[in-house]
Design a protein around this motif. Structure first.
Motif, PDB file in Angstrom:
ATOM      1  N   ALA A  59      36.890  36.304  42.905  1.00 29.46           N
ATOM      2  CA  ALA A  59      37.536  36.177  41.592  1.00 29.46           C
ATOM      3  C   ALA A  59      38.818  37.007  41.544  1.00 29.46           C
ATOM      4  O   ALA A  59      39.846  36.552  41.024  1.00 29.46           O
ATOM      5  N   SER A  60      38.764  38.208  42.109  1.00 29.26           N
ATOM      6  CA  SER A  60      39.970  39.052  42.119  1.00 29.26           C
ATOM      7  C   SER A  60      41.088  38.396  42.908  1.00 29.26           C
ATOM      8  O   SER A  60      42.259  38.433  42.517  1.00 29.26           O
ATOM      9  N   GLU A  61      40.701  37.809  44.012  1.00 27.79           N
ATOM     10  CA  GLU A  61      41.692  37.156  44.862  1.00 27.79           C
ATOM     11  C   GLU A  61      42.367  36.003  44.099  1.00 27.79           C
ATOM     12  O   GLU A  61      43.552  35.736  44.282  1.00 27.79           O
ATOM     13  N   LEU A  62      41.592  35.343  43.223  1.00 30.20           N
ATOM     14  CA  LEU A  62      42.125  34.164  42.528  1.00 30.20           C
ATOM     15  C   LEU A  62      42.706  34.502  41.156  1.00 30.20           C
ATOM     16  O   LEU A  62      43.269  33.623  40.492  1.00 30.20           O
ATOM     17  N   ALA A  63      42.571  35.769  40.743  1.00 27.83           N
ATOM     18  CA  ALA A  63      42.912  36.125  39.356  1.00 27.83           C
ATOM     19  C   ALA A  63      44.354  35.776  38.990  1.00 27.83           C
ATOM     20  O   ALA A  63      44.635  35.403  37.857  1.00 27.83           O
ATOM     21  N   GLY A  64      45.261  35.908  39.923  1.00 34.60           N
ATOM     22  CA  GLY A  64      46.667  35.679  39.594  1.00 34.60           C
ATOM     23  C   GLY A  64      47.120  34.247  39.804  1.00 34.60           C
ATOM     24  O   GLY A  64      48.283  33.929  39.560  1.00 34.60           O
ATOM     25  N   VAL A  65      46.227  33.385  40.253  1.00 36.10           N
ATOM     26  CA  VAL A  65      46.627  31.998  40.537  1.00 36.10           C
ATOM     27  C   VAL A  65      46.835  31.264  39.212  1.00 36.10           C
ATOM     28  O   VAL A  65      45.918  31.172  38.399  1.00 36.10           O
ATOM     29  N   ARG A  66      48.029  30.733  39.017  1.00 38.36           N
ATOM     30  CA  ARG A  66      48.332  30.046  37.753  1.00 38.36           C
ATOM     31  C   ARG A  66      47.942  28.585  37.863  1.00 38.36           C
ATOM     32  O   ARG A  66      48.792  27.697  37.960  1.00 38.36           O
ATOM     33  N   ALA A  67      46.652  28.379  37.893  1.00 34.86           N
ATOM     34  CA  ALA A  67      46.131  27.014  38.015  1.00 34.86           C
ATOM     35  C   ALA A  67      44.707  27.016  37.481  1.00 34.86           C
ATOM     36  O   ALA A  67      44.054  28.059  37.445  1.00 34.86           O
ATOM     37  N   THR A  68      44.239  25.839  37.081  1.00 35.80           N
ATOM     38  CA  THR A  68      42.826  25.699  36.727  1.00 35.80           C
ATOM     39  C   THR A  68      42.002  25.853  38.003  1.00 35.80           C
ATOM     40  O   THR A  68      42.384  25.330  39.055  1.00 35.80           O
ATOM     41  N   LEU A  69      40.914  26.598  37.901  1.00 39.68           N
ATOM     42  CA  LEU A  69      40.078  26.860  39.085  1.00 39.68           C
ATOM     43  C   LEU A  69      38.817  25.993  39.013  1.00 39.68           C
ATOM     44  O   LEU A  69      38.226  25.837  37.943  1.00 39.68           O
ATOM     45  N   ILE A  70      38.415  25.450  40.147  1.00 43.24           N
ATOM     46  CA  ILE A  70      37.200  24.617  40.193  1.00 43.24           C
ATOM     47  C   ILE A  70      36.255  25.201  41.247  1.00 43.24           C
ATOM     48  O   ILE A  70      36.657  25.428  42.391  1.00 43.24           O
ATOM     49  N   PHE A  71      34.997  25.424  40.826  1.00 42.58           N
ATOM     50  CA  PHE A  71      33.975  25.952  41.745  1.00 42.58           C
ATOM     51  C   PHE A  71      32.756  25.045  41.720  1.00 42.58           C
ATOM     52  O   PHE A  71      32.398  24.509  40.663  1.00 42.58           O
ATOM     53  N   TYR A  72      32.073  24.936  42.843  1.00 43.79           N
ATOM     54  CA  TYR A  72      30.740  24.356  42.854  1.00 43.79           C
ATOM     55  C   TYR A  72      29.745  25.503  42.663  1.00 43.79           C
ATOM     56  O   TYR A  72      29.969  26.622  43.160  1.00 43.79           O
ATOM     57  N   ASP A  73      28.653  25.224  41.928  1.00 40.32           N
ATOM     58  CA  ASP A  73      27.663  26.281  41.722  1.00 40.32           C
ATOM     59  C   ASP A  73      26.288  25.661  41.539  1.00 40.32           C
ATOM     60  O   ASP A  73      26.161  24.423  41.578  1.00 40.32           O
ATOM     61  N   THR A  74      25.294  26.503  41.353  1.00 43.09           N
ATOM     62  CA  THR A  74      23.922  25.999  41.195  1.00 43.09           C
ATOM     63  C   THR A  74      23.330  26.569  39.903  1.00 43.09           C
ATOM     64  O   THR A  74      23.755  27.636  39.432  1.00 43.09           O
ATOM     65  N   GLY A  75      22.325  25.878  39.360  1.00 43.22           N
ATOM     66  CA  GLY A  75      21.700  26.290  38.099  1.00 43.22           C
ATOM     67  C   GLY A  75      21.190  27.722  38.114  1.00 43.22           C
ATOM     68  O   GLY A  75      21.530  28.510  37.219  1.00 43.22           O
ATOM     69  N   PRO A  76      20.390  28.114  39.125  1.00 41.92           N
ATOM     70  CA  PRO A  76      19.825  29.467  39.099  1.00 41.92           C
ATOM     71  C   PRO A  76      20.898  30.563  39.133  1.00 41.92           C
ATOM     72  O   PRO A  76      20.646  31.695  38.738  1.00 41.92           O
ATOM     73  N   ARG A  77      22.091  30.231  39.607  1.00 35.81           N
ATOM     74  CA  ARG A  77      23.108  31.262  39.824  1.00 35.81           C
ATOM     75  C   ARG A  77      24.204  31.254  38.774  1.00 35.81           C
ATOM     76  O   ARG A  77      24.999  32.195  38.684  1.00 35.81           O
ATOM     77  N   ILE A  78      24.294  30.180  37.981  1.00 37.70           N
ATOM     78  CA  ILE A  78      25.500  29.998  37.156  1.00 37.70           C
ATOM     79  C   ILE A  78      25.694  31.128  36.135  1.00 37.70           C
ATOM     80  O   ILE A  78      26.821  31.568  35.894  1.00 37.70           O
ATOM     81  N   GLY A  79      24.590  31.648  35.575  1.00 43.43           N
ATOM     82  CA  GLY A  79      24.723  32.730  34.588  1.00 43.43           C
ATOM     83  C   GLY A  79      25.384  33.948  35.221  1.00 43.43           C
ATOM     84  O   GLY A  79      26.323  34.535  34.657  1.00 43.43           O
ATOM     85  N   ALA A  80      24.918  34.325  36.411  1.00 43.77           N
ATOM     86  CA  ALA A  80      25.474  35.497  37.088  1.00 43.77           C
ATOM     87  C   ALA A  80      26.913  35.239  37.524  1.00 43.77           C
ATOM     88  O   ALA A  80      27.776  36.127  37.434  1.00 43.77           O
ATOM     89  N   SER A  81      27.193  34.019  37.980  1.00 48.34           N
ATOM     90  CA  SER A  81      28.578  33.697  38.385  1.00 48.34           C
ATOM     91  C   SER A  81      29.513  33.831  37.192  1.00 48.34           C
ATOM     92  O   SER A  81      30.588  34.425  37.301  1.00 48.34           O
ATOM     93  N   LEU A  82      29.096  33.268  36.059  1.00 46.13           N
ATOM     94  CA  LEU A  82      29.935  33.330  34.858  1.00 46.13           C
ATOM     95  C   LEU A  82      30.170  34.777  34.432  1.00 46.13           C
ATOM     96  O   LEU A  82      31.282  35.154  34.042  1.00 46.13           O
ATOM     97  N   ALA A  83      29.125  35.605  34.524  1.00 42.01           N
ATOM     98  CA  ALA A  83      29.269  37.014  34.125  1.00 42.01           C
ATOM     99  C   ALA A  83      30.271  37.719  35.039  1.00 42.01           C
ATOM    100  O   ALA A  83      31.136  38.475  34.566  1.00 42.01           O
ATOM    101  N   ASP A  84      30.188  37.464  36.337  1.00 45.83           N
ATOM    102  CA  ASP A  84      31.141  38.096  37.266  1.00 45.83           C
ATOM    103  C   ASP A  84      32.566  37.619  36.996  1.00 45.83           C
ATOM    104  O   ASP A  84      33.513  38.404  36.994  1.00 45.83           O
ATOM    105  N   LEU A  85      32.707  36.309  36.771  1.00 41.24           N
ATOM    106  CA  LEU A  85      34.055  35.776  36.524  1.00 41.24           C
ATOM    107  C   LEU A  85      34.605  36.323  35.205  1.00 41.24           C
ATOM    108  O   LEU A  85      35.789  36.664  35.115  1.00 41.24           O
ATOM    109  N   ALA A  86      33.735  36.440  34.195  1.00 44.30           N
ATOM    110  CA  ALA A  86      34.186  36.976  32.895  1.00 44.30           C
ATOM    111  C   ALA A  86      34.697  38.395  33.078  1.00 44.30           C
ATOM    112  O   ALA A  86      35.728  38.781  32.518  1.00 44.30           O
ATOM    113  N   GLU A  87      33.978  39.162  33.896  1.00 40.86           N
ATOM    114  CA  GLU A  87      34.360  40.562  34.092  1.00 40.86           C
ATOM    115  C   GLU A  87      35.723  40.657  34.790  1.00 40.86           C
ATOM    116  O   GLU A  87      36.571  41.463  34.407  1.00 40.86           O
ATOM    117  N   VAL A  88      35.935  39.845  35.792  1.00 41.25           N
ATOM    118  CA  VAL A  88      37.165  39.976  36.586  1.00 41.25           C
ATOM    119  C   VAL A  88      38.333  39.178  35.984  1.00 41.25           C
ATOM    120  O   VAL A  88      39.466  39.647  35.994  1.00 41.25           O
TER     121      VAL A  88
END
Ligand code: SAM
Length: 270
Positions: free
Chosen positions: A139-168
């Motif tokens: 997320a830090s690496e992508l933070a400055g990219v001026r573009a919409t970001l697209i990720f693949y993810d899974t149900g069990p992990r999405i809550g934690a992924s969103l929390a990490d992305l929100a933080e960064v």
């Protein structure tokens, strides 16, 4: 060639014709592709292929592709988009074997068209890593990219992924696109933090694409020391400390001298 990502009605007429004409179909999982072929009323020989397959498997496929029609499919969607095929296409081109593309469904593009977020520039970043620290580094690496970001993810992990992305990444709009083209297709939108809260204790079922809005111009994303170090480590692979510090400081409104000192220290660690 691309195949449906859930709704079998999405197979293109051209994909169907080429599958029916193929001398050999290279696929990830013969059972999955077998099901698609049965649905289409097509019976053709199948063989397993992964990018980590033995080089001899690849060489055999390329030799056959030089004299026959060899089709490459993945379990669903477009091969090579977080799926096997890249090494095969590269080797086929190097061998002078003709390669054609048969475009069609891909979950990344389907999600982008549903999210209601800017589509003029987007960056597909594949699957986020499993571990939180590695996810935050990405997320830090992508933070400055001026573009919409697209990720693949899974149900069990999405809550934690969103929390990490929100933080960064801070308060960005995002969309969780789920079960695209299937019966329970849905697209839930909100800020990263809102979505993180929604899915924290309620992991959704099915397949998921996460789409995240570009950074807001008015509010540079605040980075903590760990995020600054992670971003610098990524930048230093490609550029000297002075440029890495200048780019990162400009993007996030940081003190350039302080970032430069960190960049030099990290470089010296290596
Ligand atoms: N090559 C495929 C493509 O073009 O979409 C992607 C393959 S990747 C191994 C599988 C991931 O794609 C899933 O974990 C999910 O993140 C996403 N995906 C595939 N089908 C999907 C669907 N119907 N709805 C939402 N996401 C999907």
């Amino acid at each position: 060639m691309a195949t449906p990502i859930g709704n079998l009605g999405d197979v293109t007429a051209r994909a169907k014709a080429i599958l029916a004409a193929a001398d050999l179909i290279a696929c990830e999982d013969k059972r999955v592709t077998g099901k698609l072929l049965r649905h289409l009323g097509i019976k053709r020989p199948l063989t397993s292929y992964h990018d980590h397959s033995d080089a001899r498997v690849r060489d055999d496929l390329i030799a056959r592709a030089g004299r026959e029609v060899v089709a490459l499919v993945s379990d669903a969607g477009t091969p090579m988009i977080s799926d096997p095929g890249f090494k095969l296409v590269r080797a086929a081109r190097a061998a002078g074997v003709s390669v054609v593309t048969v475009p069609g469904p891909s979950a990344a593009i389907a999600a982008l068209t549903l999210a209601g977020l800017p589509t003029d520039r987007f960056l597909f970043a594949g699957f986020l890593p499993n571990k939180s620290k590695a996810r935050r580094d990405v997320a830090s690496e992508l933070a400055g990219v001026r573009a919409t970001l697209i990720f693949y993810d899974t149900g069990p992990r999405i809550g934690a992924s969103l929390a990490d992305l929100a933080e960064v990444l801070g308060p960005r709009e995002a969309a969780v696109a789920r079960e695209l083209t299937k019966l329970h297709e849905e697209c839930v939108t909100g800020t990263l933090a809102e979505l993180a809260a929604r899915y924290a204790d309620a992991p959704p079922k099915g397949e998921i694409v996460l789409v995240v809005a570009p950074p807001l111009d008015a509010a540079p994303v605040a980075l903590d020391d760990a995020a600054i170090d992670a971003a610098l480590r990524a930048l230093l692979v490609e550029m000297p400390p002075s440029k890495a510090a200048r780019d990162l400081a400009r993007r996030h409104g940081l003190d350039r001298d302080r970032v430069y000192a960190r960049a030099v220290a990290i470089k010296d660690e290596r």
